[in-house]
Structures are given as C-alpha cells and as structure tokens.
Scaffold this motif. Structure first.
Motif, PDB file in Angstrom:
ATOM      1  N   CYS A  29       1.359 113.197 184.084  1.00 54.84           N
ATOM      2  CA  CYS A  29       0.997 112.584 182.796  1.00 54.84           C
ATOM      3  C   CYS A  29      -0.468 112.156 182.809  1.00 54.84           C
ATOM      4  O   CYS A  29      -0.915 111.429 181.933  1.00 54.84           O
ATOM      5  CB  CYS A  29       1.926 111.414 182.485  1.00 54.84           C
ATOM      6  N   ASP A  55      -3.051 103.121 183.761  1.00 52.87           N
ATOM      7  CA  ASP A  55      -1.681 103.088 184.275  1.00 52.87           C
ATOM      8  C   ASP A  55      -1.618 103.866 185.591  1.00 52.87           C
ATOM      9  O   ASP A  55      -2.430 104.748 185.844  1.00 52.87           O
ATOM     10  CB  ASP A  55      -0.685 103.628 183.245  1.00 52.87           C
ATOM     11  N   HIS A  89      -5.803 107.910 177.101  1.00 51.69           N
ATOM     12  CA  HIS A  89      -4.861 108.890 177.651  1.00 51.69           C
ATOM     13  C   HIS A  89      -5.481 110.275 177.613  1.00 51.69           C
ATOM     14  O   HIS A  89      -6.020 110.685 176.583  1.00 51.69           O
ATOM     15  CB  HIS A  89      -3.526 108.896 176.901  1.00 51.69           C
ATOM     16  N   HIS A 136      -2.061 110.093 184.778  1.00 50.16           N
ATOM     17  CA  HIS A 136      -2.397 108.709 185.131  1.00 50.16           C
ATOM     18  C   HIS A 136      -3.358 108.652 186.335  1.00 50.16           C
ATOM     19  O   HIS A 136      -4.116 107.691 186.464  1.00 50.16           O
ATOM     20  CB  HIS A 136      -1.124 107.884 185.388  1.00 50.16           C
ATOM     21  N   GLU A 181       4.100 102.639 183.572  1.00 49.98           N
ATOM     22  CA  GLU A 181       3.994 102.934 182.135  1.00 49.98           C
ATOM     23  C   GLU A 181       5.160 103.807 181.677  1.00 49.98           C
ATOM     24  O   GLU A 181       5.592 103.734 180.537  1.00 49.98           O
ATOM     25  CB  GLU A 181       2.653 103.622 181.844  1.00 49.98           C
ATOM     26  N   GLU A 182       5.661 104.640 182.600  1.00 48.49           N
ATOM     27  CA  GLU A 182       6.713 105.606 182.242  1.00 48.49           C
ATOM     28  C   GLU A 182       8.108 104.989 182.238  1.00 48.49           C
ATOM     29  O   GLU A 182       9.077 105.701 182.068  1.00 48.49           O
ATOM     30  CB  GLU A 182       6.713 106.779 183.245  1.00 48.49           C
TER      31      GLU A 182
HETATM   32 ZN   LIG Z   1       1.101 108.871 180.269  1.00 44.65          ZN
END
Ligand SMILES: [Zn+2]
Ligand SMILES: [Zn+2]
Length: 399
Positions: free
Chosen positions: A101, A76, A165, A103, A136-137
């Motif tokens: 996050c 992502d 992840h 990514h 993705e968020e």
């Molecule tokens: Zn994430």
C-alpha cells in the motif's frame, strides 16, 4: 537553498530508506523493527523522539528558533498479509508480508521531509511534529485514535496536519487534491446466522442457512441501490464467509463479515439499522436466528479549504501547475488520516506513481504493486515546502 534542490540531494538516501523498510514489512500493530529504523534516523538528525506512543507509534519534534505554530506531518507504518511477486533485489524478506500500500514510501518521504526541514531549522519560527503511526490498515481499530488518546498533548498543540498517499491510479509525479470529500467513511460488521443443522439429504428437516446466506448477500447488494439516492455513493461488501464442514451436512452456523463505505456522514446511523432490518426479516423467513455486530471505523476524509489552498500553491512551485490534476471523483477506500482531520485542520493528497515504462501499473494491495521511486523526493519537497509556508502564514494569524 531552494527546497526542491535540497530534496534532490536527499534522493538516494530517501530511496535507500524506502528499500530498507520495504525488505522488512510488518503487519498492523507489529511494526517494532520499522519503528526502530525510523527512530534511529530521526535521532541521528537531532530531533526529540518519543517511541511507543499508542501501540508502537513514534512522535518526533523539531523545534524552531522561536515561538510559532506547530505543524504535524503523518506517515503510516504497516504492511499487508500479501506475498510479494515483484522480482526486485529489495523485495520483501518476510513471506506473506508486503508493503503493498506504499506505506514504506510514505515513511521514507516523511523522513526525507524531516531531513530537509532540519537543514532549515535556524530560520523556523514554531515547531514541526513528525507522526509515524501503526496500523492504518486495521479497520476499524486503526492506529491514529490510539496515538491521539495516548499523547493528546502532541495533537492539541497542532495548528495543522499534513498527510500523503502514493497513488497508482494516475501518472507518476502528478498530484491530486481536493477540499471536497476525498475518501469514504468505512465501518465493519459481523453477522452470525444460527440454525438447527441437519443432513444434506433432508433439507426440509433443517434450517437452510446456506440458502439464507445466498438470499442475504443478494439483498444486501440490492440494499445500497434502494436505500439512498444515486448521488449518495454507498458500498456494502461481504469479504469473508465461514461455515460448513462437509458436502452432506447442513451447517448450524455461518459467519459473514463485511465492510460498509459511504461519503455522507448521515449514513453512519442509517446503514447498521438497514442491514439489521434486512437480516431480521430474512432470518425470520428462513426460521433461523442471528447475531449482528457493527463497528464504526474511520470517518470520511475531508480536507480543510485553507490548508488545501496553501498546499496547492506550494506544490505548483515544486512540480508546476500542469502536474496538479483536477479532482475527478472520491475514492470509496477509507483512510485513518481522517481521524486526525476530525479535530485538526489539515490536508491529505495523492501522489501519482503510475509509470507503464517501468511496469509500475498495479493497484494498491496487489502482489505486484510497486513505487516509481523518482516521486519520493518530490513528495518530501511538497510536504516540506507546505510546512514552511504554514509556519509562516499561520504564525501571522495565531501569534
Ligand atoms: Zn495505504
Ligand atoms: Zn491500504
């Protein structure tokens, strides 16, 4: 050459890629510069690359030397509207935007995977499809659905799909994986409360929307504990409240926005009905009116058993059995990768990045979240090793 060794050779390049992407974080559906970096790297590797898939996604295909299965690998691309507080020389150059996050790490890991598999191309029977998705968020309209709808042929062909992840909740370099539900389904809702408005000095002449808001929040908090049994984890959270213009004005409109999370797919139908039931009865009690909208987002994330078993075996070779953690509990966060898993057997795993000696201790979405970069080539090696295994094993079954 052994995959772990090849990955180690790419370590500096993977870290440099992560830092380059980290410095220019882009929010959901705005990942154009990020897509440019990815496209350039993949073209230089000699892959077939299509950009602007869906809303700015990238798909790149690596062809083996003969027919075989097609394995998808997804990363992502989006960042978050958070101002970075890390004092590092590669910190975000964009104010109020940050890869908080991980990514940036996912993209670097998957680009590293592409470089590793490219070195093995002459022995590959089948194809590998690299998928870089936007947003993705962006619950409930994440980028995965748009990618699949824009180019269904890429996804129909896939025999399996892998995702990762980076996870700051356990130690760096370890992984956690399960064939049980790993992450929750997530939806969002919007409630508008409507009333007469009036003077703060005379609440008896107005509809008390502030009082109603308080009662509603309390009731929704209690609802999850009374609607399902304790073995069916459910969350209802209000994250945004808008309303009110002055200390002495009772507002005529208050908007509440929130999210629901649940593991049991049956709750998809139940939750909006129950929330509206509570809303209906409370607004009636307060003599107010309401508008209610509920949007389905991501399904719960559940891996395919067989693909998970292959990934576990391959990860053992890379990091050793002692570094594969027992799955202890699902996360109530939601993940867009679950949309691919609805149609394609696959596996998603968490790669630990917690490292107190480097002060990498902050959770996802925190302004001081960071990645222990030592794990990046490990992620690439695990995905590359599993991909090679799947090309081999699934090839025997399907062709
Ligand atoms: Zn994430
Ligand atoms: Zn996130």
């Amino acid at each position: 050459m052994e995959i772990k060794k090849i990955a180690e050779n790419y370590k500096d390049e993977i870290i440099a890629l992560r830092r380059k992407l980290h410095q220019y974080p882009e929010l959901s559906y705005q990942e154009s510069r990020t897509a440019g970096v990815i496209k350039e790297y993949l073209i230089n590797l000699g892959l077939f690359v299509e950009d602007n898939v869906g809303s700015g996604g990238i798909v790149a295909v690596l062809e083996g030397v003969s027919e075989g299965p097609n394995i998808g690998i997804r990363a992502d691309m989006d960042a978050l509207p958070i101002g970075e507080l890390n004092e590092v020389d590669y910190r975000s150059n964009i104010s109020n935007s940050m890869h908080a996050c991980g990514h940036d790490g996912h993209m670097a890991i998957v680009l590293g995977t592409a470089a590793i598999i490219k070195e093995l191309q002459s022995s590959i029977k089948g194809k590998v499809t690299f998928i870089f998705q936007p947003a993705e968020e962006h619950l409930p309209q994440g980028g995965a659905k748009g990618m699949i709808e824009a180019r269904p042929r890429y996804f129909k062909e896939l025999s399996a799909i892998l995702g990762i992840h980076i996870w700051p909740y356990f130690e760096s370099g370890k992984i956690m994986i399960s064939e049980k539900t790993m992450m929750a389904a997530g939806d969002v809702f919007c409630i508008k409360l409507l009333g007469s408005g009036g003077h703060g000095a005379a609440p008896h002449e107005a509809t008390d929307l502030v009082g109603l808001t308080g009662a509603l929040i309390n009731s929704l908090n209690g609802l999850t504990r009374r609607m399902t049994d304790v073995f069916n984890p459910t969350v209802i959270s209000i994250g945004q409240i808008e309303g009110g213009k002055g200390t002495n004005i009772i507002p005529s409109e208050i908007t509440l926005r929130g999210t629901t999370r649940y593991l049991n797919p049956k709750l998809k139908e139940v939750l909006p009905k129950e929330i509206e039931r509570v809303l209906r009865s409370l607004t009636e009690a307060y003599n107010a009116e309401y508008l209610f909208e509920y949007f389905y987002g991501y399904p719960a994330l559940k891996n395919d058993e067989k693909i998970t078993a292959y990934l576990r075996e391959c990860a053992k070779e890379i990091i050793g059995e002692e570094n594969i953690l027992e799955f202890n509990k699902p996360s109530m966060a939601s993940e867009d990768f679950a949309v691919y898993l609805e149609n394609i057997p696959g596996c998603y795993f968490w790669l630990g990045t917690y490292n107190s000696s480097k002060e990498i201790i902050y959770p996802l979405h925190h302004p001081k979240f960071n990645i222990d970069e030592e794990i990046l080539p490990i992620g690439s090696a695990i995905i590359a090793r599993t991909t090679i295994e799947l090309l081999d094993k699934l090839g025997g079954e399907f062709f």
